[in-house]
Write a protein that holds these residues in place. Sequence first.
Motif, short mmCIF file in Angstrom:
data_model
loop_
_atom_site.label_atom_id
_atom_site.label_comp_id
_atom_site.label_asym_id
_atom_site.label_seq_id
_atom_site.Cartn_x
_atom_site.Cartn_y
_atom_site.Cartn_z
N VAL A 116 66.60 54.32 33.30
CA VAL A 116 67.54 53.70 31.46
C VAL A 116 65.53 53.96 31.01
O VAL A 116 65.37 54.34 29.74
N ARG B 282 73.39 55.49 27.36
CA ARG B 282 71.55 54.73 27.67
C ARG B 282 70.85 55.96 26.89
O ARG B 282 71.21 56.74 26.10
N TRP C 203 69.27 42.75 27.25
CA TRP C 203 70.28 43.65 28.18
C TRP C 203 69.07 42.72 29.56
O TRP C 203 69.62 42.03 30.61
N ARG D 36 76.25 45.38 30.15
CA ARG D 36 75.39 45.92 30.34
C ARG D 36 76.08 46.89 29.15
O ARG D 36 76.93 47.86 28.86
N PRO D 37 74.89 47.21 28.42
CA PRO D 37 74.70 48.54 27.22
C PRO D 37 75.57 49.85 27.50
O PRO D 37 75.64 50.15 28.76
N TRP E 5 68.87 47.82 26.19
CA TRP E 5 68.79 47.84 27.53
C TRP E 5 67.98 46.74 27.89
O TRP E 5 67.71 45.87 28.66
N GLU F 17 67.37 51.41 36.87
CA GLU F 17 68.88 51.97 35.72
C GLU F 17 68.81 53.64 35.02
O GLU F 17 70.10 53.32 34.74
N LEU G 181 64.78 48.58 34.32
CA LEU G 181 64.88 49.52 33.64
C LEU G 181 64.54 51.10 34.57
O LEU G 181 65.55 51.77 33.72
#
Length: 387
Positions: free
Chosen positions: A338, A8, A374, A4-5, A371, A336, A333
Amino acid sequence: MIARPAERPADPRFSSGPCVKRPGWTPAALESALLGRSHRAPAGLAKLREALALTREVLQVPATHLIAITPGSDTGAVEMALWNLVGERGVDVAAWESFGKDWVTDVLRELRIDDARAFVAPFGRLPDFAEIDFDRDVVFTWNGTTSGVRLPSADMIPADRAGLTICDATSALFAQPVDWAKLDVVTFSWQKAMGGEAAHGMLIVGPRAIARLERFVPDRPMPKLFRIADKGKVNASFFDGSTINTPSMLCVEDYIDTLLWAKRIGGLNALHARADASAGALYDWVARTPWIDVLAEDPATRSNTGVCLKVVDPELLANDGGAAFCKDLVKLLEAEGVAFDIAAYRDAPTGLRIWCGPTVEPSDVAKLTPWLDWAHATLVARHAAAA
């Protein structure tokens, strides 16, 4: 599995319209809004004139062109132009995405122009402009918001054309250079490239279009909202801030604020550079990522605002053309926090559409790409486990 990056995007809003607000925007930017006052009062008219003057300054609109605020967003501005201007001669309509196809419908089905032709290209391509006759009126978008395909230049438009060029430039004007001498009518909206609020459009007409307005009387009913010429004269007050219907002074203030921001950061060149940087980061990621590609087939036509991408991995395309994968990726996404609103437009091929216009921070686009990697890896792993 990709980790996971760690970083963000500071702002996950990548919607293609309404677009994200300018960096640093807060509701405090609207404190000077002329609320509870008439837009026809001297103070209200002064605000509207300020919006017009800043539009001219930031976009470098020639003094020969008139600018007005219209109802109905960019759609209203285009409709106003079409209802007032077309019909004197034949019309060619060029379309390569969803909104351009709307103008085909308007000209051929609604206005019922007898001598009208449509030149429609599939998503990802431009029509052949060599087939289009600029001695006729020509209607087109500059930047295909739902296809990510833009005109690379206005070189195909002859300076000595007999017809008018009517250009829907709503997602282009603040991010891409345009040649004002080649465009007789230009429209855009506040909520597109500059993140303004909805419902207000802009109509810019050059000398050739002004002359048409003053000599041509359309053979059709003209709704009140579209009446910008009468008895051989352009409505001068309309192009001096006197809107046909009541504008939102809150939206006017927001638009003024964003134009002042554009001036502070360096004007039009700075806006172009920001969009180029964001789009460049995204296109660089695509170039090194095998499961996805750019919808625009010719690199010279790639948009730097609404970047449209398509899935090309055969395994992801199996069964449903990648629809389920794209839907799951967008949901993941968003969950998340993001990236919001990056699904392709409903009429476009299945894929992603990521806004890279000037109000987006290029650093946020750069932080988004890991992301995307990911999310792809996560979904592939889930599918493998389920199988």
